[in-house]
Design a protein around this motif. Structure first.
Motif, short mmCIF file in Angstrom:
data_model
loop_
_atom_site.label_atom_id
_atom_site.label_comp_id
_atom_site.label_asym_id
_atom_site.label_seq_id
_atom_site.Cartn_x
_atom_site.Cartn_y
_atom_site.Cartn_z
N SER A 326 48.16 31.34 42.40
CA SER A 326 48.22 29.94 41.97
C SER A 326 47.60 29.82 40.58
O SER A 326 46.79 30.65 40.17
CB SER A 326 47.45 29.06 42.96
OG SER A 326 46.06 29.31 42.82
N ASP A 327 47.98 28.78 39.85
CA ASP A 327 47.45 28.59 38.50
C ASP A 327 45.93 28.64 38.50
O ASP A 327 45.30 29.29 37.67
CB ASP A 327 47.90 27.23 37.95
CG ASP A 327 49.40 27.22 37.64
OD1 ASP A 327 50.05 28.25 37.96
OD2 ASP A 327 49.89 26.23 37.09
N LYS A 328 45.36 27.95 39.48
CA LYS A 328 43.91 27.84 39.53
C LYS A 328 43.28 29.23 39.72
O LYS A 328 42.34 29.60 39.02
CB LYS A 328 43.54 26.92 40.70
CG LYS A 328 42.06 26.65 40.82
CD LYS A 328 41.79 25.66 41.95
CE LYS A 328 40.52 26.01 42.65
NZ LYS A 328 40.65 26.84 43.85
N ASN A 329 43.84 29.98 40.66
CA ASN A 329 43.26 31.30 40.93
C ASN A 329 43.51 32.28 39.79
O ASN A 329 42.67 33.13 39.51
CB ASN A 329 43.78 31.85 42.25
CG ASN A 329 43.05 31.23 43.43
OD1 ASN A 329 41.91 30.78 43.29
ND2 ASN A 329 43.71 31.18 44.57
N GLN A 330 44.68 32.20 39.17
CA GLN A 330 44.92 33.07 38.01
C GLN A 330 43.85 32.84 36.95
O GLN A 330 43.26 33.79 36.43
CB GLN A 330 46.31 32.79 37.42
CG GLN A 330 47.45 33.39 38.20
CD GLN A 330 48.63 33.78 37.32
OE1 GLN A 330 48.65 33.50 36.12
NE2 GLN A 330 49.59 34.46 37.90
N LEU A 331 43.61 31.57 36.66
CA LEU A 331 42.62 31.25 35.61
C LEU A 331 41.22 31.67 36.03
O LEU A 331 40.47 32.26 35.24
CB LEU A 331 42.65 29.77 35.30
CG LEU A 331 43.79 29.32 34.39
CD1 LEU A 331 43.89 27.80 34.36
CD2 LEU A 331 43.59 29.87 32.97
N SER A 332 40.88 31.42 37.28
CA SER A 332 39.52 31.74 37.70
C SER A 332 39.31 33.26 37.77
O SER A 332 38.28 33.77 37.35
CB SER A 332 39.22 31.03 39.02
OG SER A 332 38.85 31.93 40.01
N LEU A 333 40.33 33.99 38.26
CA LEU A 333 40.21 35.46 38.29
C LEU A 333 40.12 36.01 36.87
O LEU A 333 39.32 36.90 36.58
CB LEU A 333 41.40 36.07 39.01
CG LEU A 333 41.40 36.01 40.54
CD1 LEU A 333 42.75 36.43 41.09
CD2 LEU A 333 40.31 36.90 41.12
#
Lengths: 409, 326
Positions: A326-333
């Protein structure tokens, strides 16, 4: 008897290899993967060390919760992942969610052990092209990769300032800068050219940026790229030890001040940051001629859904893979692990938020996958490439000759 | 097992079949008894046989078969491994690396064995004397054996590093060398350096076995020899060496079998580089199987290595039997 046994075990070196094989015969039913409902998912990856281990534990658990499943995760050491996957493939005990290093995906997908993600309605729209290529086998998408990484040129700000040198952007500038920065015990540049895939990986930005291609490495374009490395070692700008250095060794040299620049990746940030006195910057890999675009290889791991035979669990597994991406997880990872999100729409925002990741992020847009062209034949080509590099660097063979020799096997 | 073997050897030596001496009338009964005893012998052998078949027989057979198959990652999942006849052998033997790897394997084995054996023998002889701390020092010698190979190769890599390694610093400080030699980075030195490290690893094994052999030589023999004027070198030449010979042949043959297949040292130090200058049959087999995922070709190379080892294994068994007979 004891002596006899000892000797027999010594006569059978590759028996370890064969010990793996028997499992293909004993691939009998009753696999644990099939039993049970869809409330627990088995996940396997190689993030066995902190901080990656903890970062992924968190995001996996969150994704599990979101989809109403408990995650049972196994993190194995890097080198034992593939042997373990092969073993599980033959005994039909593959996990529900499997992480693979991106150049290994096609190898495993070719065996039929992975499910095409289109079965679960997953697509890779909006991802950087190279990332999708790595996770695709024969036109079908088998994995989704949340974050990637690549190589850049690290430079020691203090040393460059003192020598009045600007970070190089072309090969000519790289050569003269490296030469100028070499003095006494200090080398101008460090890179890694060992007899492993790491050597190939480090050379690819130069080979590809100059139009070289892995299908046939005995070309003038690849030879000119190799000539650059030979020149750097020959004129003393780089240590002769590069042929035995891994990337971690090059990083040690850079951190210790024994090299003013190095080719390396963002995974070295945490190590370099520990040294407070070290001020460094990162720029894109220098290109053959001004205004060129560097073509770099993509790193990172992709997440797959193996064929476990349980449709319900596979569907849940696909949901977890989608959640990791997900966009959120891509950015956070990306932010936590010094990596680059793979969806192009996220890149601008990410580069703005993480200035030191900018050079890597910009390069990822045009980056290539190592297996994009040759697929599962990549390992053979990669072996040829590092053999040629080593021959040219140590035996005084001209790059053209070394490449020809390696290409012919 | 050993007992049975020895008895068989002795019986063969006499060449007199035991049953022939038995009177005809009692022959049947005795045969039955002997048959039962044979059966119980067999029962005792069973666990060992099962162990050998499961852990040595099957893998070896499997490996031989794999050498004739196109065995890839796919095989693990589908179980299908097409038969390709001798194609794997043709591929590995015609590869340009093969000749080099074979030569390197030979040089590596001969160099390692010579170095390990001579140093080991010298140290073992030295420790025959009685002096303070003898036992402590002898146990310290076993250290290389106790350190995991992956650790010791990492340490050796630092020691042998061209720019900052201890060895080059040391040699430089003594003005013994002008340019820093690239122990692991020059194609002419790398094999030598790898051999030296392997010698260091093998010394404890040689010392342990040779020291044991020396302990078995009775002190009186040396006293008698000394009375005849044989001391020092002559005592070694005429007393120690002949009596140690069975042990020596065992050490040498075991050493060869042990060294031909060395993999971890090479992977840890050079991974076969630079430019294949330390590539051996074992390391090449590993690379084919586990890095290029061509398990068929890897197995083919492995089988070639097994045949080489087997030759020495047979030599060992013969040497061993001679030692038992003596």
């Amino acid at each position: 008897m004891a002596q006899r046994r000892a000797i027999l075990s010594r006569t059978t070196p590759t028996v370890a290899l064969a010990l793996l094989a028997p499992l293909s015969l004993s691939a009998c039913g009753s696999s644990t993967g099939l039993s049970g409902g869809a409330d627990t998912l088995r996940v396997m990856d190689y993030y066995a060390d902190q901080p990656d281990k903890g970062i992924y534990a968190k995001v996996l658990d969150a994704c599990g919760q979101q989809n109403g499943v408990t995650i049972k995760r196994e993190a194995v050491a890097g080198p034992s992942l593939i042997p373990k996957v092969l073993q599980q493939a033959s005994s039909r005990t593959l996990p529900d969610v499997l992480m693979l290093d991106n150049p290994d995906l096609q190898q495993i997908a070719a065996s039929g052990a992975l499910a095409p993600l289109s079965d679960f309605g997953l697509k890779a729209d909006g991802y950087a092209k190279g990332v999708v290529d790595a996770s695709t086998y024969q036109g079908k998408l088998y994995g989704l990769q949340p974050v990637t990484n690549t190589l850049g040129l690290f430079y020691n700000k203090d040393m460059l300032d003192k020598a009045g040198v600007k970070p190089p952007t072309t090969w000519a500038e790289l050569k003269s800068a490296a030469k100028k920065l070499t003095s006494g015990k200090r080398y101008g540049i460090a890179f890694a050219a060992p007899a492993t895939y790491e050597g190939t990986w480090q050379f690819l930005p130069f080979m590809w940026s100059n139009g070289g291609d892995e299908e046939d490495i005995a070309t003038p374009r690849t030879a000119r790229a190799l000539q650059l490395w030979v020149d750097l070692v020959k004129d003393g700008s780089a240590s002769k030890s590069v042929v035995s250095w891994a990337q971690a060794d090059a990083n040690d040299q850079f951190a210790a001040g024994n090299a003013a620049m190095m080719i390396n990746g963002p995974w070295q940030f945490p190590i370099l940051d520990k040294k407070a006195s070290l001020h460094y910057g990162v720029v894109q890999i220098p290109v053959p001629k001004a205004d060129g675009t560097p073509v770099v290889p993509l790193g990172g791991e992709t997440w797959t859904v193996p064929q476990t035979g349980n449709a319900q669990r596979q569907a849940k597994a696909a949901k977890v893979v989608a959640c990791l991406n997900s966009d959120k997880n891509q950015l956070s990872l990306a932010q936590q692990r010094q990596t680059v999100p793979t969806k192009t729409a996220l890149m601008d925002r990410f580069a703005a938020e993480q200035p030191r990741m900018k050079a890597f992020t910009d390069q990822v847009r045009n980056a290539r996958a190592r297996t994009g062209e040759l697929g599962k034949d990549w390992p053979k080509a990669a072996t040829k490439i590092y053999t040629a590099i080593q021959t040219a660097l140590t035996q005084g063979a001209t790059p053209a000759k070394a490449l020809k020799q390696a290409q012919d096997g | 097992m050993a007992d049975v073997l020895r008895r068989a050897v002795r019986a063969k030596g006499r060449t007199v079949p035991i049953t022939d001496s038995a009177p005809a009338g009692r022959k049947l009964g005795r045969l039955g008894k002997r048959g039962r005893r044979g059966q119980s012998h067999l029962l005792f052998l069973l666990p060992a046989l099962a162990y050998m078949v499961a852990f040595f027989g099957y893998p070896v057979v499997k490996n031989v078969v794999m050498g004739f198959q196109h065995y890839t990652t796919t095989t693990f999942y589908t179980g299908q491994a097409p038969w390709v006849g001798l194609a794997n052998y043709r591929a590995v033997i015609s590869s340009s690396v093969f000749d080099k790897a074979l030569l390197n394997t030979a040089l590596f084995t001969v160099g390692s064995i010579a170095g390990q054996f001579l140093t080991g023998l010298a140290i073992a002889l030295f420790f025959r004397r009685r002096f303070p701390l003898n036992g402590v020092m002898r146990s310290l010698l076993l250290l290389p054996w106790l350190v995991p190979l992956i650790v010791s190769s990492a340490v050796w890599r630092w020691i042998l590093d061209q720019d900052n390694g201890v060895l080059n610093r040391f040699l430089g400080a003594l003005y013994l060398v002008q340019d820093r030699p690239g122990w692991l980075t020059s194609t002419s030195l790398a094999l030598f350096a790898v051999i030296v490290v392997n010698i260091w690893i093998g010394i404890p094994f040689n010392v342990a076995i040779l020291y044991g052999g020396l302990q078995d030589i009775p002190e009186e023999l040396y006293e008698a020899a000394a009375l005849d004027g044989a001391t020092g070198w002559r005592a070694f030449r005429h007393v120690t060496w002949p009596l140690l010979r069975p042990v020596v042949s065992v050490v040498l043959v075991l050493g060869v079998v042990y060294t031909v297949k060395v993999l971890d040292v090479i992977l840890g130090l050079t991974n076969g580089g630079p430019a294949n200058s330390t590539q051996t049959i074992a390391s090449q087999s590993y690379q084919l199987s586990f890095q290029q995922f061509d398990f068929g070709q890897g197995a083919a190379l492995g089988n070639i290595l097994i045949v080489i080892s087997l030759v020495f294994a047979v030599l060992y068994l013969r040497a061993n039997r001679r030692a038992v007979e003596q």
